[in-house]
Motif scaffolding. Sequence first.
Motif, PDB file in Angstrom:
ATOM      1  N   GLU A  60       0.824  -1.207   0.000  1.00  0.00           N
ATOM      2  CA  GLU A  60       0.000   0.000   0.000  1.00  0.00           C
ATOM      3  C   GLU A  60       0.857   1.255   0.000  1.00  0.00           C
ATOM      4  O   GLU A  60       0.546   2.224  -0.695  1.00  0.00           O
ATOM      5  CB  GLU A  60      -0.961  -0.005   1.190  1.00  0.00           C
ATOM      6  N   LEU A  61       1.921   1.244   0.765  1.00  0.00           N
ATOM      7  CA  LEU A  61       2.810   2.402   0.797  1.00  0.00           C
ATOM      8  C   LEU A  61       3.464   2.610  -0.557  1.00  0.00           C
ATOM      9  O   LEU A  61       3.564   3.747  -1.048  1.00  0.00           O
ATOM     10  CB  LEU A  61       3.868   2.230   1.895  1.00  0.00           C
ATOM     11  N   ARG A  62       3.897   1.547  -1.187  1.00  0.00           N
ATOM     12  CA  ARG A  62       4.514   1.658  -2.512  1.00  0.00           C
ATOM     13  C   ARG A  62       3.522   2.167  -3.548  1.00  0.00           C
ATOM     14  O   ARG A  62       3.856   3.003  -4.380  1.00  0.00           O
ATOM     15  CB  ARG A  62       5.069   0.311  -2.961  1.00  0.00           C
ATOM     16  N   ASP A  63       2.291   1.656  -3.497  1.00  0.00           N
ATOM     17  CA  ASP A  63       1.275   2.102  -4.450  1.00  0.00           C
ATOM     18  C   ASP A  63       0.970   3.592  -4.288  1.00  0.00           C
ATOM     19  O   ASP A  63       0.757   4.303  -5.262  1.00  0.00           O
ATOM     20  CB  ASP A  63      -0.014   1.296  -4.292  1.00  0.00           C
ATOM     21  N   ALA A  64       0.946   4.048  -3.054  1.00  0.00           N
ATOM     22  CA  ALA A  64       0.586   5.439  -2.784  1.00  0.00           C
ATOM     23  C   ALA A  64       1.730   6.414  -3.057  1.00  0.00           C
ATOM     24  O   ALA A  64       1.482   7.574  -3.363  1.00  0.00           O
ATOM     25  CB  ALA A  64       0.125   5.581  -1.337  1.00  0.00           C
ATOM     26  N   THR A  65       2.976   5.946  -2.954  1.00  0.00           N
ATOM     27  CA  THR A  65       4.105   6.873  -3.015  1.00  0.00           C
ATOM     28  C   THR A  65       5.063   6.634  -4.176  1.00  0.00           C
ATOM     29  O   THR A  65       5.806   7.538  -4.530  1.00  0.00           O
ATOM     30  CB  THR A  65       4.925   6.794  -1.722  1.00  0.00           C
ATOM     31  N   GLY A  66       5.104   5.425  -4.711  1.00  0.00           N
ATOM     32  CA  GLY A  66       6.070   5.112  -5.757  1.00  0.00           C
ATOM     33  C   GLY A  66       7.434   4.720  -5.225  1.00  0.00           C
ATOM     34  O   GLY A  66       8.398   4.635  -5.969  1.00  0.00           O
ATOM     35  N   LEU A  67       7.538   4.477  -3.931  1.00  0.00           N
ATOM     36  CA  LEU A  67       8.804   4.082  -3.319  1.00  0.00           C
ATOM     37  C   LEU A  67       9.241   2.707  -3.806  1.00  0.00           C
ATOM     38  O   LEU A  67       8.421   1.882  -4.209  1.00  0.00           O
ATOM     39  CB  LEU A  67       8.668   4.024  -1.800  1.00  0.00           C
ATOM     40  N   GLY A  68      10.520   2.444  -3.690  1.00  0.00           N
ATOM     41  CA  GLY A  68      11.047   1.117  -3.939  1.00  0.00           C
ATOM     42  C   GLY A  68      10.779   0.226  -2.742  1.00  0.00           C
ATOM     43  O   GLY A  68      10.385   0.695  -1.665  1.00  0.00           O
TER      44      GLY A  68
END
Length: 88
Positions: A60-68
């Motif tokens: 969820e964090l990756r989807d929301a932010t684009g982080l690796g």
Amino acid sequence: MDTWIWIGLVTLAVVTIPFLAIRRSARNRVDPTTLSIDSDLAHRVRVLCRQDQKVQAVKELRDATGLGVRDALTIVEKLAASDPRARG
């Protein structure tokens, strides 16, 4: 003569392809030090961690932010550690 052309083309490909791949991955990387996470997302991440769903929290964090993956996992772990309810 034809063999030297193929050797040149293969050498060019061997040098160029990794360079382009590295350049592309560096361009798409999100800098976690400049990232601002809204309170709703932080709350969802903490709730998922309390429910032992850390993988879902990272997704969820990756989807929301684009982080690796590595950066998202680090932030998820820090959010989970700062959750007063998780300490029991």
